[in-house]
Design a protein around this motif. Sequence first.
Motif, PDB file in Angstrom:
ATOM      1  N   GLN A   1       0.387  -0.798   0.087  1.00  0.00           N
ATOM      2  CA  GLN A   1      -0.047  -0.073   0.358  1.00  0.00           C
ATOM      3  C   GLN A   1       0.853   1.127   0.261  1.00  0.00           C
ATOM      4  N   SER A   2       1.214   1.602  -1.305  1.00  0.00           N
ATOM      5  CA  SER A   2       1.648   2.928  -1.113  1.00  0.00           C
ATOM      6  C   SER A   2       1.849   3.897  -0.708  1.00  0.00           C
ATOM      7  N   HIS A   3       0.611   4.965   0.100  1.00  0.00           N
ATOM      8  CA  HIS A   3      -0.361   5.001   0.756  1.00  0.00           C
ATOM      9  C   HIS A   3       0.434   5.152   2.405  1.00  0.00           C
ATOM     10  N   LEU A   4       0.817   3.805   3.063  1.00  0.00           N
ATOM     11  CA  LEU A   4       1.301   3.506   4.407  1.00  0.00           C
ATOM     12  C   LEU A   4       3.397   3.748   4.201  1.00  0.00           C
ATOM     13  N   ARG A   5       3.702   2.805   2.805  1.00  0.00           N
ATOM     14  CA  ARG A   5       5.005   3.269   2.989  1.00  0.00           C
ATOM     15  C   ARG A   5       5.704   2.934   1.639  1.00  0.00           C
ATOM     16  N   PRO A   6       6.513   3.531   1.030  1.00  0.00           N
ATOM     17  CA  PRO A   6       6.644   3.522  -0.350  1.00  0.00           C
ATOM     18  C   PRO A   6       7.560   2.214  -0.761  1.00  0.00           C
ATOM     19  N   GLY A   7       6.614   1.907  -2.263  1.00  0.00           N
ATOM     20  CA  GLY A   7       7.690   1.746  -2.333  1.00  0.00           C
ATOM     21  C   GLY A   7       9.527   0.915  -2.466  1.00  0.00           C
ATOM     22  N   TRP A   8      10.143   2.045  -2.270  1.00  0.00           N
ATOM     23  CA  TRP A   8      11.782   1.900  -2.300  1.00  0.00           C
ATOM     24  C   TRP A   8      11.622   1.445  -0.736  1.00  0.00           C
ATOM     25  N   MET A   9      11.075   2.385   0.231  1.00  0.00           N
ATOM     26  CA  MET A   9      11.578   2.033   1.428  1.00  0.00           C
ATOM     27  C   MET A   9      11.297   0.855   1.715  1.00  0.00           C
ATOM     28  N   ILE A  10      10.152   0.162   0.817  1.00  0.00           N
ATOM     29  CA  ILE A  10      10.407  -1.804   1.421  1.00  0.00           C
ATOM     30  C   ILE A  10      11.703  -1.964   0.694  1.00  0.00           C
ATOM     31  N   ARG A  11      11.906  -2.411  -0.199  1.00  0.00           N
ATOM     32  CA  ARG A  11      13.009  -2.908  -0.605  1.00  0.00           C
ATOM     33  C   ARG A  11      14.070  -2.437  -0.255  1.00  0.00           C
ATOM     34  N   LEU A  12      13.627  -1.814   0.051  1.00  0.00           N
ATOM     35  CA  LEU A  12      15.712  -1.223   0.968  1.00  0.00           C
ATOM     36  C   LEU A  12      15.390  -1.625   2.599  1.00  0.00           C
ATOM     37  N   GLY A  13      14.636  -1.733   2.856  1.00  0.00           N
ATOM     38  CA  GLY A  13      14.024  -2.818   4.401  1.00  0.00           C
ATOM     39  C   GLY A  13      14.312  -3.618   3.926  1.00  0.00           C
ATOM     40  N   LEU A  14      13.775  -4.694   2.686  1.00  0.00           N
ATOM     41  CA  LEU A  14      14.290  -5.714   2.612  1.00  0.00           C
ATOM     42  C   LEU A  14      15.344  -6.804   2.272  1.00  0.00           C
ATOM     43  N   PHE A  15      16.430  -5.289   1.188  1.00  0.00           N
ATOM     44  CA  PHE A  15      17.064  -5.642   0.973  1.00  0.00           C
ATOM     45  C   PHE A  15      18.274  -5.635   2.198  1.00  0.00           C
ATOM     46  N   LEU A  16      18.211  -4.885   2.897  1.00  0.00           N
ATOM     47  CA  LEU A  16      18.767  -5.180   4.614  1.00  0.00           C
ATOM     48  C   LEU A  16      18.581  -5.995   5.494  1.00  0.00           C
ATOM     49  N   TYR A  17      16.881  -6.608   4.992  1.00  0.00           N
ATOM     50  CA  TYR A  17      16.844  -7.626   6.121  1.00  0.00           C
ATOM     51  C   TYR A  17      17.717  -9.234   5.098  1.00  0.00           C
ATOM     52  N   ASP A  18      17.845  -9.142   4.225  1.00  0.00           N
ATOM     53  CA  ASP A  18      18.494 -10.331   3.524  1.00  0.00           C
ATOM     54  C   ASP A  18      19.677 -10.510   3.563  1.00  0.00           C
ATOM     55  N   HIS A  19      20.430  -9.380   4.472  1.00  0.00           N
ATOM     56  CA  HIS A  19      22.269  -9.257   4.555  1.00  0.00           C
ATOM     57  C   HIS A  19      22.064  -8.912   6.489  1.00  0.00           C
ATOM     58  N   LEU A  20      21.259  -8.921   6.689  1.00  0.00           N
ATOM     59  CA  LEU A  20      22.311  -8.287   8.126  1.00  0.00           C
ATOM     60  C   LEU A  20      22.452  -9.445   8.919  1.00  0.00           C
ATOM     61  N   GLY A  21      22.189 -10.724   8.298  1.00  0.00           N
ATOM     62  CA  GLY A  21      21.955 -11.606   9.131  1.00  0.00           C
ATOM     63  C   GLY A  21      23.505 -12.707   8.588  1.00  0.00           C
ATOM     64  N   GLY A  22      24.609 -12.103   7.742  1.00  0.00           N
ATOM     65  CA  GLY A  22      25.262 -12.565   7.627  1.00  0.00           C
ATOM     66  C   GLY A  22      25.705 -13.033   5.958  1.00  0.00           C
ATOM     67  N   ARG A  23      26.749 -13.546   5.606  1.00  0.00           N
ATOM     68  CA  ARG A  23      26.952 -14.053   5.041  1.00  0.00           C
ATOM     69  C   ARG A  23      26.386 -15.876   4.447  1.00  0.00           C
ATOM     70  N   ARG A  24      26.158 -15.903   5.624  1.00  0.00           N
ATOM     71  CA  ARG A  24      25.965 -17.909   6.031  1.00  0.00           C
ATOM     72  C   ARG A  24      24.350 -17.769   5.685  1.00  0.00           C
ATOM     73  N   GLN A  25      23.341 -16.510   4.980  1.00  0.00           N
ATOM     74  CA  GLN A  25      22.039 -17.592   5.396  1.00  0.00           C
ATOM     75  C   GLN A  25      21.602 -18.250   4.836  1.00  0.00           C
ATOM     76  N   VAL A  26      20.803 -18.800   4.780  1.00  0.00           N
ATOM     77  CA  VAL A  26      20.137 -20.639   4.067  1.00  0.00           C
ATOM     78  C   VAL A  26      18.636 -20.220   3.663  1.00  0.00           C
ATOM     79  N   PHE A  27      18.180 -19.062   3.994  1.00  0.00           N
ATOM     80  CA  PHE A  27      16.538 -18.599   3.826  1.00  0.00           C
ATOM     81  C   PHE A  27      16.719 -18.083   2.181  1.00  0.00           C
ATOM     82  N   PRO A  28      15.449 -18.108   1.138  1.00  0.00           N
ATOM     83  CA  PRO A  28      15.860 -17.886  -0.374  1.00  0.00           C
ATOM     84  C   PRO A  28      15.450 -16.314   0.399  1.00  0.00           C
ATOM     85  N   ARG A  29      15.939 -15.034  -0.731  1.00  0.00           N
ATOM     86  CA  ARG A  29      16.041 -13.793  -0.800  1.00  0.00           C
ATOM     87  C   ARG A  29      14.659 -13.046  -1.517  1.00  0.00           C
TER      88      ARG A  29
END
Length: 509
Positions: free
Chosen positions: A93-121
């Motif tokens: 829902q773009s009026h709650l959070r813009p798409g770029w903010m969600i993509r940035l948050g998910l990029f951080l979420y994919d990488h903050l746990g370290g390189r050995r993550q086994v969960f799908p991106r």
Amino acid sequence: MSESYDLLIVGGGINGAGIARDATGRGLSVCLCERDDLAAHTSSASTKLIHGGLRYLEQYHFNLVGKALAERQVLLRAAPHIIWPLRFVLPHQSHLRPGWMIRLGLFLYDHLGGRRQVFPRSRRVSLKGHASGAPLRDEFRTGFVYSDAWVQDARLVVLNAMDAQERGATILTRTHCVGAQRDANGWTVQVASADHGTSHIRAKALVNATGPWAVQFLDQVAKVRHDHALRLVKGSHIVVPRLFEHRYAYIFQQPDRRVVFAIPYETDFTLIGTTDVDYHDDPSAPRIAPDEAQYLCDAVNRYFKRHVTPADVVWNYSGVRPLLDDEQSNASQVTRDYLLEMDQQGAPLLNVFGGKLTTYRKLAEEAVDLMAPLFQQATAAWTSEGPPLPGGDRPDIDTWQSELQALHPWLPESLARRWVRSYGSRCRRVIGPARALADLGEHFGHDLYQAEVDYLCKAEWARTTDDVLWRRSKLGLRFSAPQVNKLSTYLASRAAAPVGSASNEHSSL
């Protein structure tokens, strides 16, 4: 009775059980006492997730999120039978959070746990062509998919306590710590239980892992001066009949900037939660308020075509989270991080404040690291790469279920599946010498048999219907009142029977 230990832990939630396991594995003599059942309160009232906490990124809690994300794969490796990956869909829902903010948050979420993550991106999806789009209202066309994990929360506590006991710890449930006095050489702690009356325990160090009662414990039991305050926040959940057929879970943004989850639950249900409400009453008995139930219904009705009302709720539960009071005005923004405080104004006292289910192992490791210098025999930290929790030595759960049914072709598939997802390789201890379904003993309802109840009583400290039906399993969702009464009668007779009688020794452990 007067026993002596290196460490006495007060509190049988996830933090207390985790510390008991870690400390015992490092060579310390440990006793844990819990006033009620293991995981009787906060630790069995979670959203059942092992997750980094996507929404905490917006509050700049990067260290907490990174620590939690790193723990996901450690815990998945330790308990693959009760923890498994889960894909979440976030309709945009773009009026709650813009798409770029969600993509940035998910990029951080994919990488903050370290390189050995086994969960799908994470990835962006068109909801019109995605399985998760079918139950959603037509205006939702784009979504984001990311990974976290599901856990049977109360069972996680029990397995940590079991592992601690098997390594030499003493686990005392239904044992209330009523007094604690420190001297130069340690602590003398008075405990009371219905079974053994009042007794004293000596310990060189004391751990206050009482969760919502941590400050009360200091004030009324240990009578230690301090300057800490906890903010108690009630989180409530509702369970309704299944709202969708697929295996994805949802995270829904709300106008108040909170998020609400809708998660597949026990095959036939959907779990919806949670709320965050400041709480000032007895932490032992939180109850969902009507406005909380309505809030959760409204939260999912903003997204699903099929609406739910409080009348559709088949079960609800509430838990009180003991959060560090960081003076945030909004309860949902209070930090979920923890504080470990070592008080050595006399015999050592370790206070555990705050925390979350996902980071319990790391908390326990850091707690024992603080205490290890007090004990010459203490060895190095071990749980991050150590052996799995009881039953977790068969990581391929589907293969293990197939093998179990090949060995016992008389086992119904649904029963085998539930047992594998609850006990892992220890299903064999539940089955014991049984060669047919009838050999499992009395049938209490659904797929609960005497052999399983006996196992839970003997190996997992179960004593009441709530222990069996709501914490060791979620069969309470399916049991009728007469079936609950039947089980209650059996448990009472079992407790009254002499040790070694048939009702006490049905299955071989």
